[in-house]
Design an enzyme around this catalytic site. Structure first.
Site: not given
Length: 169
Positions: A131, A145
């Site tokens: 991330d 995402d």
């Protein structure tokens, strides 16, 4: 000259095959873009560097769980197996129902599958998902995402749009 049922169904089968192929290739392309950006983020941010762009910052984190780090305490193989089964079921449903979907729903399903595939591939090494998009007020996330979230929204909108009205139309 009339066509028999088999000859009449042939163009529909080719059309369904094309729709499924486009959806599959689109999902693979989105996953590839996601994986390239994750590798780029790792290369640039692995030394702890961050980059502030105002509303969003680039900061490297590894999420061993799923959304919002749920399941982060589970063994990585459990997360891989469960997410793999979910993705397999989603893929089967999306591919088998793709010819009947509208364009918006197909676009949503393609985004959803592409994002899911990108994150799944990242999970396979046991470190978790990379991330790198950080807002300070929301969980740190990645492009996959965004694909999954946008895909779910588009799929839902396309499905709602396709529902016939019951008010006499």
């Amino acid at each position: 000259m009339s066509l028999n049922a088999t000859e009449a169904a042939a163009p529909r089968k080719r059309g369904a095959h094309t729709v499924r192929t486009v959806m599959g290739l689109g999902a693979v392309a989105l996953a590839a873009v996601d994986l390239v950006l994750k590798a780029f983020a790792e290369a640039l941010l692995s030394n702890g560097a961050t980059s502030d762009l105002g509303l969003i910052n680039f900061r490297l984190l590894y999420n061993p769980g799923v959304a919002f780090s749920l399941g982060a305490d589970l063994p990585s193989w459990v997360v891989v197996v469960v997410t793999g089964l979910i993705i397999a079921a989603l893929t089967f449903y999306a591919v088998s129902s793709a010819p009947a979907m509208g364009r918006i729903s197909r676009a949503g399903a393609t985004l959803l599958l592409g994002g899911a595939l990108g994150n799944f591939i990242e999970r396979l090494d046991g470190r978790g998902v990379v991330d790198y998009l950080h807002t300070g007020w929301f969980a740190t996330f990645n492009l996959a995402d965004v694909f999954v979230t946008a895909g779910v929204v588009l799929y839902a909108l396309g499905t709602l749009r396709a529902v016939p009205s019951r008010d006499g139309d």
